[in-house]
Design a protein around this motif. Structure first.
Motif, PDB file in Angstrom:
ATOM      1  N   ASP A   1       0.907  -1.190   0.084  1.00 30.91           N
ATOM      2  CA  ASP A   1       0.220   0.002  -0.115  1.00 30.91           C
ATOM      3  C   ASP A   1       1.007   1.479   0.093  1.00 30.91           C
ATOM      4  OD1 ASP A   1      -2.329  -1.533  -0.031  1.00 30.91           O
ATOM      5  OD2 ASP A   1      -2.616  -1.384   2.106  1.00 30.91           O
ATOM      6  N   ALA A   2       2.136   1.322  -0.726  1.00 33.63           N
ATOM      7  CA  ALA A   2       3.059   2.355  -0.501  1.00 33.63           C
ATOM      8  C   ALA A   2       2.318   3.479  -1.158  1.00 33.63           C
ATOM      9  CB  ALA A   2       4.281   1.873  -1.189  1.00 33.63           C
ATOM     10  N   LEU A   3       2.816   4.763  -0.574  1.00 33.04           N
ATOM     11  CA  LEU A   3       2.116   5.979  -1.321  1.00 33.04           C
ATOM     12  C   LEU A   3       2.891   6.722  -2.115  1.00 33.04           C
ATOM     13  CD1 LEU A   3       0.058   7.078   2.041  1.00 33.04           C
ATOM     14  CD2 LEU A   3      -0.796   5.840  -0.017  1.00 33.04           C
TER      15      LEU A   3
ATOM     16  N   PRO B   1      14.608   1.419  13.604  1.00 37.96           N
ATOM     17  CA  PRO B   1      13.934   0.617  14.080  1.00 37.96           C
ATOM     18  C   PRO B   1      14.508  -0.979  13.851  1.00 37.96           C
ATOM     19  CG  PRO B   1      12.686   1.114  12.159  1.00 37.96           C
ATOM     20  CD  PRO B   1      13.822   1.826  12.287  1.00 37.96           C
ATOM     21  N   TRP B   2      14.356  -1.666  14.879  1.00 34.85           N
ATOM     22  CA  TRP B   2      14.670  -3.223  14.756  1.00 34.85           C
ATOM     23  C   TRP B   2      13.883  -3.988  13.694  1.00 34.85           C
ATOM     24  CZ3 TRP B   2      18.286  -6.513  15.100  1.00 34.85           C
ATOM     25  CH2 TRP B   2      17.989  -7.700  15.187  1.00 34.85           C
ATOM     26  N   ILE B   3      12.619  -3.458  13.473  1.00 33.50           N
ATOM     27  CA  ILE B   3      11.737  -4.493  12.504  1.00 33.50           C
ATOM     28  C   ILE B   3      10.515  -3.042  12.158  1.00 33.50           C
ATOM     29  CG2 ILE B   3      10.056  -5.276  14.198  1.00 33.50           C
ATOM     30  CD1 ILE B   3      10.041  -7.656  12.301  1.00 33.50           C
ATOM     31  N   ILE B   4       9.935  -3.386  11.056  1.00 36.13           N
ATOM     32  CA  ILE B   4       8.797  -2.300  10.714  1.00 36.13           C
ATOM     33  C   ILE B   4       7.666  -2.727  11.544  1.00 36.13           C
ATOM     34  CG2 ILE B   4       7.461  -1.314   8.641  1.00 36.13           C
ATOM     35  CD1 ILE B   4      10.528  -0.590   8.738  1.00 36.13           C
ATOM     36  N   PRO B   5       7.007  -1.803  12.173  1.00 36.48           N
ATOM     37  CA  PRO B   5       6.073  -1.879  13.135  1.00 36.48           C
ATOM     38  C   PRO B   5       4.806  -2.753  12.421  1.00 36.48           C
ATOM     39  CG  PRO B   5       6.903   0.092  13.655  1.00 36.48           C
ATOM     40  CD  PRO B   5       7.536  -0.270  12.372  1.00 36.48           C
ATOM     41  N   GLU B   6       3.955  -3.379  13.007  1.00 37.87           N
ATOM     42  CA  GLU B   6       2.810  -4.185  12.186  1.00 37.87           C
ATOM     43  C   GLU B   6       1.954  -3.139  11.799  1.00 37.87           C
ATOM     44  OE1 GLU B   6      -0.308  -7.577  13.285  1.00 37.87           O
ATOM     45  OE2 GLU B   6       0.913  -6.868  14.845  1.00 37.87           O
ATOM     46  N   ASN B   7       1.715  -2.066  12.318  1.00 38.88           N
ATOM     47  CA  ASN B   7       0.734  -1.073  11.969  1.00 38.88           C
ATOM     48  C   ASN B   7       1.246  -0.241  10.738  1.00 38.88           C
ATOM     49  OD1 ASN B   7       2.600   0.398  13.399  1.00 38.88           O
ATOM     50  ND2 ASN B   7       0.961   1.968  14.301  1.00 38.88           N
ATOM     51  N   GLU B   8       2.615  -0.130  10.235  1.00 40.88           N
ATOM     52  CA  GLU B   8       3.162   0.334   9.320  1.00 40.88           C
ATOM     53  C   GLU B   8       3.572  -0.529   8.169  1.00 40.88           C
ATOM     54  OE1 GLU B   8       6.455   2.543  10.508  1.00 40.88           O
ATOM     55  OE2 GLU B   8       5.358   3.621  11.944  1.00 40.88           O
ATOM     56  N   GLN B   9       3.465  -2.199   8.205  1.00 45.36           N
ATOM     57  CA  GLN B   9       4.039  -3.028   7.378  1.00 45.36           C
ATOM     58  C   GLN B   9       3.217  -2.913   5.822  1.00 45.36           C
ATOM     59  OE1 GLN B   9       4.269  -6.697   9.201  1.00 45.36           O
ATOM     60  NE2 GLN B   9       5.822  -5.930  10.319  1.00 45.36           N
ATOM     61  N   ARG B  10       2.009  -2.496   6.014  1.00 43.03           N
ATOM     62  CA  ARG B  10       0.956  -2.419   4.596  1.00 43.03           C
ATOM     63  C   ARG B  10       1.954  -1.414   3.742  1.00 43.03           C
ATOM     64  NH1 ARG B  10      -1.452  -6.075   1.957  1.00 43.03           N
ATOM     65  NH2 ARG B  10      -2.486  -4.494   0.956  1.00 43.03           N
ATOM     66  N   GLU B  11       2.125  -0.445   4.350  1.00 44.14           N
ATOM     67  CA  GLU B  11       2.954   0.760   3.414  1.00 44.14           C
ATOM     68  C   GLU B  11       4.556   0.565   3.621  1.00 44.14           C
ATOM     69  OE1 GLU B  11       3.084   5.520   3.553  1.00 44.14           O
ATOM     70  OE2 GLU B  11       2.039   4.698   4.921  1.00 44.14           O
ATOM     71  N   TRP B  12       5.131   0.061   4.619  1.00 40.40           N
ATOM     72  CA  TRP B  12       6.719   0.262   4.603  1.00 40.40           C
ATOM     73  C   TRP B  12       7.415  -0.964   4.704  1.00 40.40           C
ATOM     74  CZ3 TRP B  12       8.114   4.586   2.650  1.00 40.40           C
ATOM     75  CH2 TRP B  12       7.548   5.667   2.990  1.00 40.40           C
ATOM     76  N   TRP B  13       6.741  -2.034   4.839  1.00 44.62           N
ATOM     77  CA  TRP B  13       7.740  -3.378   4.871  1.00 44.62           C
ATOM     78  C   TRP B  13       8.587  -3.307   3.659  1.00 44.62           C
ATOM     79  CZ3 TRP B  13       8.844  -7.627   1.911  1.00 44.62           C
ATOM     80  CH2 TRP B  13       9.424  -8.453   2.383  1.00 44.62           C
ATOM     81  N   GLY B  14       9.587  -3.635   4.052  1.00 48.60           N
ATOM     82  CA  GLY B  14      10.805  -3.600   2.906  1.00 48.60           C
ATOM     83  C   GLY B  14      11.690  -2.781   3.226  1.00 48.60           C
ATOM     84  N   ARG B  15      11.362  -1.532   4.203  1.00 50.88           N
ATOM     85  CA  ARG B  15      12.527  -0.581   4.617  1.00 50.88           C
ATOM     86  C   ARG B  15      13.599  -1.248   5.448  1.00 50.88           C
ATOM     87  NH1 ARG B  15      10.144   5.034   6.294  1.00 50.88           N
ATOM     88  NH2 ARG B  15      12.224   5.478   6.324  1.00 50.88           N
TER      89      ARG B  15
ATOM     90  N   TRP C   1       9.545 -16.567  -0.235  1.00 53.11           N
ATOM     91  CA  TRP C   1       8.630 -15.722  -1.035  1.00 53.11           C
ATOM     92  C   TRP C   1       7.871 -14.513  -0.085  1.00 53.11           C
ATOM     93  CZ3 TRP C   1       7.166 -16.813  -6.575  1.00 53.11           C
ATOM     94  CH2 TRP C   1       6.132 -16.227  -6.880  1.00 53.11           C
ATOM     95  N   TYR C   2       7.182 -15.191   0.665  1.00 53.32           N
ATOM     96  CA  TYR C   2       6.102 -14.513   1.718  1.00 53.32           C
ATOM     97  C   TYR C   2       6.715 -12.982   2.259  1.00 53.32           C
ATOM     98  CZ  TYR C   2       1.930 -14.305   4.202  1.00 53.32           C
ATOM     99  OH  TYR C   2       0.645 -14.019   4.858  1.00 53.32           O
ATOM    100  N   ARG C   3       5.795 -12.112   2.268  1.00 52.54           N
ATOM    101  CA  ARG C   3       6.325 -10.928   2.392  1.00 52.54           C
ATOM    102  C   ARG C   3       5.730 -10.557   3.727  1.00 52.54           C
ATOM    103  NH1 ARG C   3       5.569  -5.954  -1.737  1.00 52.54           N
ATOM    104  NH2 ARG C   3       7.119  -6.396  -3.119  1.00 52.54           N
ATOM    105  N   GLY C   4       6.546 -10.105   4.764  1.00 61.19           N
ATOM    106  CA  GLY C   4       6.105  -9.868   6.244  1.00 61.19           C
ATOM    107  C   GLY C   4       5.838 -11.197   6.797  1.00 61.19           C
ATOM    108  N   PRO C   5       5.570 -10.853   8.169  1.00 65.76           N
ATOM    109  CA  PRO C   5       5.157 -12.065   8.731  1.00 65.76           C
ATOM    110  C   PRO C   5       3.960 -13.067   8.455  1.00 65.76           C
ATOM    111  CG  PRO C   5       4.256 -10.138   9.904  1.00 65.76           C
ATOM    112  CD  PRO C   5       4.974  -9.680   8.687  1.00 65.76           C
ATOM    113  N   ASP C   6       4.236 -14.371   8.712  1.00 65.77           N
ATOM    114  CA  ASP C   6       2.871 -15.103   8.166  1.00 65.77           C
ATOM    115  C   ASP C   6       1.987 -15.290   9.390  1.00 65.77           C
ATOM    116  OD1 ASP C   6       4.220 -16.738  10.368  1.00 65.77           O
ATOM    117  OD2 ASP C   6       4.287 -18.485   9.001  1.00 65.77           O
ATOM    118  N   ASN C   7       1.040 -16.130   9.385  1.00 67.30           N
ATOM    119  CA  ASN C   7      -0.146 -15.961  10.127  1.00 67.30           C
ATOM    120  C   ASN C   7       0.489 -16.348  11.731  1.00 67.30           C
ATOM    121  OD1 ASN C   7      -1.942 -15.516   8.559  1.00 67.30           O
ATOM    122  ND2 ASN C   7      -2.264 -17.692   7.966  1.00 67.30           N
ATOM    123  N   SER C   8       1.741 -16.860  11.959  1.00 66.94           N
ATOM    124  CA  SER C   8       2.160 -17.352  13.089  1.00 66.94           C
ATOM    125  C   SER C   8       2.899 -16.185  13.682  1.00 66.94           C
ATOM    126  CB  SER C   8       3.102 -18.415  13.003  1.00 66.94           C
ATOM    127  OG  SER C   8       4.190 -18.272  12.381  1.00 66.94           O
ATOM    128  N   GLY C   9       3.217 -15.092  12.918  1.00 73.52           N
ATOM    129  CA  GLY C   9       3.866 -13.979  13.276  1.00 73.52           C
ATOM    130  C   GLY C   9       5.330 -14.041  12.865  1.00 73.52           C
TER     131      GLY C   9
END
Length: 663
Positions: free
Chosen positions: A30-32, A216-230, A329-337
């Motif tokens: 969802d990057a802007l 940050p150590w990791i991109i916070p969960e509430n920011e991952q839709r926009e900033w995952w991969g930074r 392949w999978y981007r970000g955390p999976d269902n287990s976190g």
């Protein structure tokens, strides 16, 4: 940081910067923000925060990526096709025309990693370095950006700049280096950086990023839709590990330089040694890598172990393969976190030219044809190594040429197999193997689906051979990244989710840590790290599965097994060739490579009919015959191939650039 000096290059600041060719770059789904699509000069870019940010987003295109090879230095070939796991059947690619032929030189040919690559922005390290340094030199003058954000963005830029130097370091040794963007009025000094100078500079940049409190150590969960991969602190540590792994390995870190002049050659120049060699073996380099790995573990634990191996939902083969696929392949955390990817290059589009890199090039051009040596590295499901010359001697000698009447024909060989001793597995050598084999390669395995619910049929006239002959040039084909063979491999399919290229993921981390532990004397600890990776795919402990190797006491055997595990875990992720180079695996470069051909015991060809039982097989291992490598010939190998030459035109400019030995 202390100044390094430049010998053959003056980097001139280019004021007009265009980013129009990277409009498809973004971070999360969802990057802007997008990089700039207009020409701006430095003063205007750094007059506003929004423009300065977009300048940095443009720098992200330079993060290491498989896409750097596509249409790049080797004319579309993967440089992994210079390793022992892939043999390209693409007759027009740079691998065949420049490398298999032995014609590449300092004066011409397609380099595996070009010193200058103006046609490929991802691979163009010098442009990436200049882009990053331009940002670092100017970001502080942006008036409407808080200091905390500036410090975070600086840290991100430092990681990418260090990464571009790392890519050159592993290919060339020390290179002419800059720590600022030079203008035409500057008068830079001219020395090529030594191994030690490059190492100190890269590690210095990365340590500054790691210690930046605003990163940050990791991109916070509430920011991952926009900033995952930074870039994060974890990504900076990942890049540091990669630098240290190459710096500590025998290519640079041994009792003597990698290059030994042949008969009639002049002795190795003393002045070139510091640029390609530490000057002796430095065990402390492995200790430094081990400390970095343990710092990653400490920080990860302090942050809830958010980076960890994605685990299967059950212990079925299907679930195990699915978890392994998600791992790369999978981007970000999976269902287990679980977050598997530590440092990545992101790709925005669901349908993009990356698909041709991973699928079309396999079938239509033959770039990625796997070898028997690749397949044999995957162990049995019970954890034992596959031993084609010992207990697993299942191959039949290849039939002779038709003109040789003294040797058996293919039919005669088949009839001989009818009286072979019984085996519980009926000689299904592709079944009951490490599940990663089935995600990585298309082989004759009962459970793999090719089309219309049928398994992959690799015998003569079978569905796979009939549909994609070039993909199965060696009796097997590339599967990893392709997902659905009948659609994606023909470049007609549409991916259902975006992918990313892992610069380092957790599977790779555990194996780097295992190598560092082995090199610093903790062989049992190294086995434990290997076993974490193996356990994800249902394999038992490596040392108990293979007691004959004495892995908790035999360091040489253990290092070989770590390298083998890296192939199985990270195949088609750009690791094998550089492992062969950094470990100076001459025997693996010069050995003859093979294919494995599957034949039905009943002598039939063609696809299975409805209700027809699965046949029994016999197998022929044959030398690769198409596009022979000059390295396979007597005297065809030279240790000069480990490190690339500087272009002769650069050496001849008279700035004193010393050429790498042998070239």
């Amino acid at each position: 940081m202390k100044n390094s000096r430049i010998k053959n290059l003056i980097f001139v600041l280019i004021l007009a910067m265009s980013y129009s060719c990277i409009d498809d770059f973004r971070f999360g789904d969802d990057a802007l923000d997008k990089p700039l699509s207009v020409e701006l000069n430095v003063d205007s870019i750094f007059s506003k925060a929004v423009l300065a940010r977009q300048h940095l987003w443009g720098l992200y295109q330079f993060i290491p990526s498989a896409a750097a090879q596509y249409g790049g230095s080797l004319s579309g070939d993967w440089y992994e096709s210079l390793s022992d796991i892939i043999h390209s059947m693409n007759n027009w690619g740079g691998t065949n025309t420049s490398w298999y032929s032995g014609s590449f030189s300092a004066t011409g040919g397609d380099s595996r990693w070009a010193y200058f690559d103006r046609n490929n922005r991802v691979a163009n390290c010098l442009s990436g370095i200049r882009h990053g340094l331009t940002f670092l030199e100017n970001i502080d003058r942006v008036p409407d950006m808080p200091k905390e954000e500036k410090d975070r963005l600086k840290a991100e830029a430092k990681v990418i700049v260090a990464g571009k130097y790392w890519q050159m370091f592993r290919q060339y040794g020390g290179i002419p280096m800059m720590e600022k963007v030079y203008t035409p009025t500057d008068d830079p000094a001219t020395n090529r950086a030594t191994i030690a100078e490059m190492y100190d500079y890269m590690i210095g940049l990365l340590d500054e990023a790691i210690n930046e409190p605003n990163l940050p150590w990791i991109i916070p969960e509430n920011e991952q839709r926009e900033w995952w991969g930074r870039i994060t602190v974890a990504a900076a540590l990942a890049q540091k590990m990669l630098v240290q792994l190459d710096a500590a390995s025998p290519l640079f870190n041994d009792v003597e330089p990698y290059y030994k002049p042949g008969q009639g050659e002049k002795p190795l120049q003393e002045e070139v040694k510091p640029y390609i060699w530490w000057g002796g073996y430095k065990p402390e380099l492995w200790q430094e890598l081990r400390k970095t790995c343990e710092e990653f573990i400490r920080l990860n634990s302090a942050n809830g172990d958010q980076y960890r191996l994605i685990q299967p939902a059950s212990q079925t083969e299907e679930a195990i393969i699915a978890a392994y696929q998600d791992a790369y392949w999978y981007r970000g955390p999976d269902n287990s976190g679980a977050n598997e990817l530590i440092y990545v290059h992101t790709d925005m589009n669901i349908t993009s030219w990356w698909d041709a890199l991973f699928s079309k090039s396999a079938t239509q051009w033959g770039h990625e044809a796997p070898t028997a040596e690749f397949m044999e590295m995957f162990c049995w499901a019970n954890g034992k190594v596959f031993d084609p010359d010992g207990v697993d001697d299942v191959y039949v000698n290849a039939p002779a040429r038709p003109t040789d009447v003294t040797n058996p024909t293919l039919e005669e060989l088949r009839l001989q197999q009818a009286s072979r001793p019984a085996r519980a597995d009926n000689y299904y050598i592709f079944d009951n193997r490490d599940p990663r084999l089935y995600e990585t390669l298309w082989v004759q395995h009962k459970g793999q689906i090719f089309d219309a619910g049928k398994g992959v049929e690799t015998w003569p006239g079978g569905n796979a051979i009939r549909a994609y002959a070039i993909a199965f040039s060696h009796g097997m084909s590339h599967h990893k990244w392709c997902m659905n063979l009948s659609d994606d491999i023909g470049n007609n399919g549409v991916r259902t989710r975006p992918r990313s290229w892992a610069v380092l993921r957790m599977g790779g981390f555990h194996l780097i840590y295992a190598e560092a532990l082995a090199e610093t004397g903790d062989l049992a600890g190294a086995c434990r790290e290997i076993n974490k990776v193996r356990a994800r795919v249902g394999l038992p402990a490596i040392e108990t599965s293979n007691p004959q190797l004495n892995l908790t006491s035999n360091k040489e055997n253990l290092i070989k097994q770590i390298l083998r595990e890296r192939v199985c875990e990270l195949g088609y992720e750009d690791t094998r060739l550089m492992d062969m180079i950094r470990r100076k695996l001459k025997d693996d470069f010069t050995k003859q490579l093979h294919g494995v051909w599957t034949y039905r015991m009943d002598g039939k060809t063609g696809t299975l009919g409805t209700g027809e039982p699965y046949p029994e097989f016999w197998y022929v291992k044959t030398p690769v015959s198409g596009m022979q490598r000059s390295w396979w010939e007597e005297g065809g190998w030279s240790d000069k191939w480990y490190i690339l030459p500087f272009p002769l035109k650069e050496v001849n400019k008279g700035f004193g650039l010393i050429q790498n030995p042998g070239w």
